[in-house]
Design a protein around this motif. Sequence first.
Motif, PDB file in Angstrom:
ATOM      1  N   VAL A 210      13.235  58.582   2.199  1.00  0.00           N
ATOM      2  CA  VAL A 210      12.834  58.660   3.606  1.00  0.00           C
ATOM      3  C   VAL A 210      14.034  58.457   4.514  1.00  0.00           C
ATOM      4  CG1 VAL A 210      11.378  57.627   5.392  1.00  0.00           C
ATOM      5  CG2 VAL A 210      10.486  57.895   3.081  1.00  0.00           C
ATOM      6  N   PHE A 211      14.914  57.508   4.158  1.00  0.00           N
ATOM      7  CA  PHE A 211      16.103  57.248   4.978  1.00  0.00           C
ATOM      8  C   PHE A 211      16.980  58.498   5.070  1.00  0.00           C
ATOM      9  CE2 PHE A 211      20.485  55.857   5.603  1.00  0.00           C
ATOM     10  CZ  PHE A 211      20.359  55.022   6.701  1.00  0.00           C
TER      11      PHE A 211
ATOM     12  N   ILE B 136       4.467  56.228   7.446  1.00  0.00           N
ATOM     13  CA  ILE B 136       5.623  56.424   8.342  1.00  0.00           C
ATOM     14  C   ILE B 136       5.906  57.910   8.514  1.00  0.00           C
ATOM     15  CG2 ILE B 136       8.092  56.007   8.614  1.00  0.00           C
ATOM     16  CD1 ILE B 136       7.701  53.367   7.095  1.00  0.00           C
ATOM     17  N   LEU B 137       5.897  58.652   7.385  1.00  0.00           N
ATOM     18  CA  LEU B 137       6.164  60.091   7.449  1.00  0.00           C
ATOM     19  C   LEU B 137       5.081  60.803   8.258  1.00  0.00           C
ATOM     20  CD1 LEU B 137       8.379  61.925   6.297  1.00  0.00           C
ATOM     21  CD2 LEU B 137       6.870  62.447   4.391  1.00  0.00           C
ATOM     22  N   LEU B 138       3.837  60.391   8.061  1.00  0.00           N
ATOM     23  CA  LEU B 138       2.724  60.973   8.813  1.00  0.00           C
ATOM     24  C   LEU B 138       2.842  60.665  10.299  1.00  0.00           C
ATOM     25  CD1 LEU B 138      -0.020  62.489   8.490  1.00  0.00           C
ATOM     26  CD2 LEU B 138      -1.106  60.255   8.340  1.00  0.00           C
ATOM     27  N   PHE B 139       3.288  59.471  10.632  1.00  0.00           N
ATOM     28  CA  PHE B 139       3.451  59.046  12.028  1.00  0.00           C
ATOM     29  C   PHE B 139       4.440  59.941  12.769  1.00  0.00           C
ATOM     30  CE2 PHE B 139       5.707  56.351  15.165  1.00  0.00           C
ATOM     31  CZ  PHE B 139       4.638  55.984  15.974  1.00  0.00           C
ATOM     32  N   VAL B 140       5.484  60.406  12.051  1.00  0.00           N
ATOM     33  CA  VAL B 140       6.547  61.184  12.696  1.00  0.00           C
ATOM     34  C   VAL B 140       6.280  62.689  12.629  1.00  0.00           C
ATOM     35  CG1 VAL B 140       9.034  61.605  12.802  1.00  0.00           C
ATOM     36  CG2 VAL B 140       8.174  59.400  11.994  1.00  0.00           C
ATOM     37  N   THR B 141       5.874  63.172  11.439  1.00  0.00           N
ATOM     38  CA  THR B 141       5.821  64.620  11.220  1.00  0.00           C
ATOM     39  C   THR B 141       4.415  65.192  11.161  1.00  0.00           C
ATOM     40  OG1 THR B 141       5.795  64.380   8.806  1.00  0.00           O
ATOM     41  CG2 THR B 141       7.952  64.432   9.882  1.00  0.00           C
TER      42      THR B 141
ATOM     43  N   SER C 225       2.729  64.951   8.388  1.00  0.00           N
ATOM     44  CA  SER C 225       2.540  65.212   6.971  1.00  0.00           C
ATOM     45  C   SER C 225       2.868  63.958   6.177  1.00  0.00           C
ATOM     46  CB  SER C 225       3.450  66.362   6.512  1.00  0.00           C
ATOM     47  OG  SER C 225       3.422  66.494   5.107  1.00  0.00           O
ATOM     48  N   CYS C 226       2.069  63.702   5.129  1.00  0.00           N
ATOM     49  CA  CYS C 226       2.335  62.540   4.280  1.00  0.00           C
ATOM     50  C   CYS C 226       3.144  62.935   3.047  1.00  0.00           C
ATOM     51  CB  CYS C 226       1.030  61.866   3.868  1.00  0.00           C
ATOM     52  SG  CYS C 226      -0.095  62.961   2.987  1.00  0.00           S
ATOM     53  N   TYR C 227       3.619  64.182   2.999  1.00  0.00           N
ATOM     54  CA  TYR C 227       4.474  64.638   1.901  1.00  0.00           C
ATOM     55  C   TYR C 227       5.617  65.467   2.483  1.00  0.00           C
ATOM     56  CZ  TYR C 227       1.947  69.012   2.671  1.00  0.00           C
ATOM     57  OH  TYR C 227       1.404  70.137   3.250  1.00  0.00           O
ATOM     58  N   VAL C 228       6.648  65.675   1.684  1.00  0.00           N
ATOM     59  CA  VAL C 228       7.766  66.526   2.104  1.00  0.00           C
ATOM     60  C   VAL C 228       7.480  67.948   1.624  1.00  0.00           C
ATOM     61  CG1 VAL C 228      10.242  66.938   1.959  1.00  0.00           C
ATOM     62  CG2 VAL C 228       9.374  64.597   1.910  1.00  0.00           C
ATOM     63  N   PRO C 229       7.291  68.921   2.526  1.00  0.00           N
ATOM     64  CA  PRO C 229       6.980  70.295   2.105  1.00  0.00           C
ATOM     65  C   PRO C 229       8.095  70.888   1.253  1.00  0.00           C
ATOM     66  CG  PRO C 229       6.632  69.997   4.476  1.00  0.00           C
ATOM     67  CD  PRO C 229       7.354  68.782   3.991  1.00  0.00           C
ATOM     68  N   SER C 230       7.733  71.832   0.398  1.00  0.00           N
ATOM     69  CA  SER C 230       8.731  72.502  -0.445  1.00  0.00           C
ATOM     70  C   SER C 230       9.772  73.221   0.392  1.00  0.00           C
ATOM     71  CB  SER C 230       8.036  73.510  -1.373  1.00  0.00           C
ATOM     72  OG  SER C 230       7.077  72.879  -2.168  1.00  0.00           O
ATOM     73  N   ILE C 231       9.367  73.708   1.555  1.00  0.00           N
ATOM     74  CA  ILE C 231      10.289  74.433   2.435  1.00  0.00           C
ATOM     75  C   ILE C 231      11.020  73.501   3.390  1.00  0.00           C
ATOM     76  CG2 ILE C 231       8.656  74.912   4.325  1.00  0.00           C
ATOM     77  CD1 ILE C 231       9.742  77.775   4.377  1.00  0.00           C
TER      78      ILE C 231
ATOM     79  N   GLU D  82      14.278  69.651  11.499  1.00  0.00           N
ATOM     80  CA  GLU D  82      14.570  68.530  10.616  1.00  0.00           C
ATOM     81  C   GLU D  82      14.299  67.214  11.342  1.00  0.00           C
ATOM     82  OE1 GLU D  82      18.411  68.672   8.928  1.00  0.00           O
ATOM     83  OE2 GLU D  82      18.090  70.576   7.881  1.00  0.00           O
ATOM     84  N   PRO D  83      13.726  66.221  10.645  1.00  0.00           N
ATOM     85  CA  PRO D  83      13.404  64.930  11.274  1.00  0.00           C
ATOM     86  C   PRO D  83      14.648  64.199  11.779  1.00  0.00           C
ATOM     87  CG  PRO D  83      12.260  65.180   9.184  1.00  0.00           C
ATOM     88  CD  PRO D  83      13.260  66.291   9.254  1.00  0.00           C
ATOM     89  N   THR D  84      14.501  63.583  12.947  1.00  0.00           N
ATOM     90  CA  THR D  84      15.611  62.835  13.544  1.00  0.00           C
ATOM     91  C   THR D  84      15.126  61.468  14.018  1.00  0.00           C
ATOM     92  OG1 THR D  84      15.169  63.841  15.708  1.00  0.00           O
ATOM     93  CG2 THR D  84      16.813  64.921  14.314  1.00  0.00           C
TER      94      THR D  84
END
Length: 723
Positions: free
Chosen positions: A625-626, A663-668, A670-676, A681-683
């Motif tokens: 995640v970092f 945390i990932l869901l809060f920002v994006t 999505s609760c997973y990192v998509p294959s694409i 990109e997250p900042t």
Amino acid sequence: CVLCGRTDDCPEKYGEKRTYVEYNLTVHYYCLLMSSGIWQRGKEGEGVDGFLFSDIRKEVNRAAKLKCNICKKKGASIGCVAPKCKRSYHFPCGLQRECIFQFMEDFRSYCWEHRPVQEFVDEEPRKSSQCTICLNLVEHLPLYTVLKSPCCKNAWFHRDCLQYQALSAGIFFFRCTVCNNKEKFQKEMFRMGIYIPERDASWELEENAYQDLLHRYQHCDVKRCLCKKGRDYNEPDSKWEIKRCQSCGSCGTHLACSSMKSSEQNWDCTECRSIFAKSGKHRKRKKCALATSEKTNGADSLLEEPPPKSSRQASGPPHSFLLQSPKIKCQNLSPCSHLELPASNRMSMSLSPVMSSRNWSLSLRHKHLREKRMKVCNILKELKAQVKTKTTRLNIDAGNIWSSALKGFRQRVFSPANNIEVNFSNCKNTLKTNTSASKYHFFQLLMLHLQNSSLFEGSSGKNLSLDFQAVKENLYFEAGKMIAISLVHGGPCPGFFSKTLFKCLVYGPENVKPALEDVADVDVAQTIQMIKYADNLSSLQSALQDCHKCLTAARSLRPVTALCDKNVLVNDILINHVIKRIALPLESFMQGLKTLGVLEKMQMHPNVFSSIFCHKPERLSAETVFNLFTIHSSSDVCKGAEFWMGYLQDVESGDSVVTLEDILLFVTGSCYVPSIGFDPEPTIKFLFISYPIGNRLLNCLELPVTKTYQQFKKIMELTIGKT
């Protein structure tokens, strides 16, 4: 063309179409080569490659008196060379009627009745195999369209595939694709009418085709480059000479930027040093005294990339990792003092120099998987370029995900190349709104349903099952289509395919050898085990009697006269049950995967795509995640980044009310990192605000600047936990 009378311009079939305005003449090159009444009487530069224009006119006049035995029109300039055969025809007509034209020696032509054929052994079973050029099936039949390699027993080709290969490779590179035999292979192909041009390969003729291979990496990658002329500036034999990493060669540094006196010193980049640290095999630089004239102050020493440490040295302060992270974009950093850390001191990201060989192997395996998934990510981004701005909305019932998805994908206005918006029609939470979060959630539910559906069978690595109702309703096609669309539009990686199923998709089922673990049917698996582990002929025959019904159903019943026959029998059962039984579902599934060009890319890059089809997604970790976020920093980056990393590690260890997925869901969304990957990109931004803010439109996390870690953690728990 003055010889065949056609206007077609198809160099692959008829050769180059040449026009000579001053002579009022147009001719196909192959028509000219194969004409029976003309020879090259001129020099190479005269006329048309040695064919004089006057001779061409005479040949046209001669052919005008001959009628083509195929199209019944005049102008047939080519005759069969077989004794007593008087057939004449145009070159295109001859191709259509499957005549043979030999582009060698005296350029003979044979009609469809007298053409040369390849020898087939009668004992050879009439089966099919994969054309080693186009990878599609080719039948083992004595047909004009099928050619067999003279040097390899199991190499079969489509005639058109071989012709295209010959035109591309030329006389110097055209050879058997299996064993690389050149002389014997070319002789047979000439005999069977394949035209091999006397020139270099097309890829050798392309200007600057290999220019990229001559490029040497010259860029300074340290976190703070000291060169005023820029990171790309390179002055040999000076302190601004760029030294490349001795291990990977894909990173560089100015000598001065890494406090090196001589270019003879060894230098490893940060990533390579971390790998050596894990293995306990840190490389040491050659001992060389540093120049005393190049003294730096405290701030500069922090910004320079530190030299490699020996395995006995301490791992250093935790913030040194953060300063080296390529995900932190520095803006006027000041020296960092020792900051307050969580009590568990989880903040330290320096890797232990001592690691067991098992952990090292596991770490290396995960690293290779991450590298492959990064390559898949880039390939999928290329495919996403097809997606238009036009939007298609899907109304999805979360309680009946399959039926509603099937209805949406089958609607007349749906196009895979349109942008997809998802609306959950009966959902009470925020996902019912038309956001990126709803799309991520939809694809996650859809992949989970497919994994557990009746279309697949098996425990962990799944193969296709045989469901006749699903075949009738074309559901295997829809499943392949859904997976392809999910990958390109931001869905999770499937991760549940068996290696056998994946190999069938990318290499063709005829080239795959299944194993016992691919058999999901318990009865069939027990049958195979009984036969496989029979230790004498009587026990083997007894096993066959017990399994008579099962073997009959698998079409594998055969007479057994020796114990060694059991291996052939086991192989037959496996192939019939795992591969041949599901031929129809597999073909339909592959057609669906061709959506948006996904299957084609899989077949071009099978090694990297296996990382997302055959391996489960990597579990989220604090480090994952970092590294996912790019930190746009200010002077408070060191303290803020330490608190952020410390909080992630608290979450990972369970010392928090939230999870990394939260945390990932809060920002994006999505609760997973998509294959694409995520777009954008997250900042992360550290601002003087009261609570964290997740901007899902920009994938941006705004974090508050606090004095202590406890304050930071309390605010994060309160906000993300409630959200």
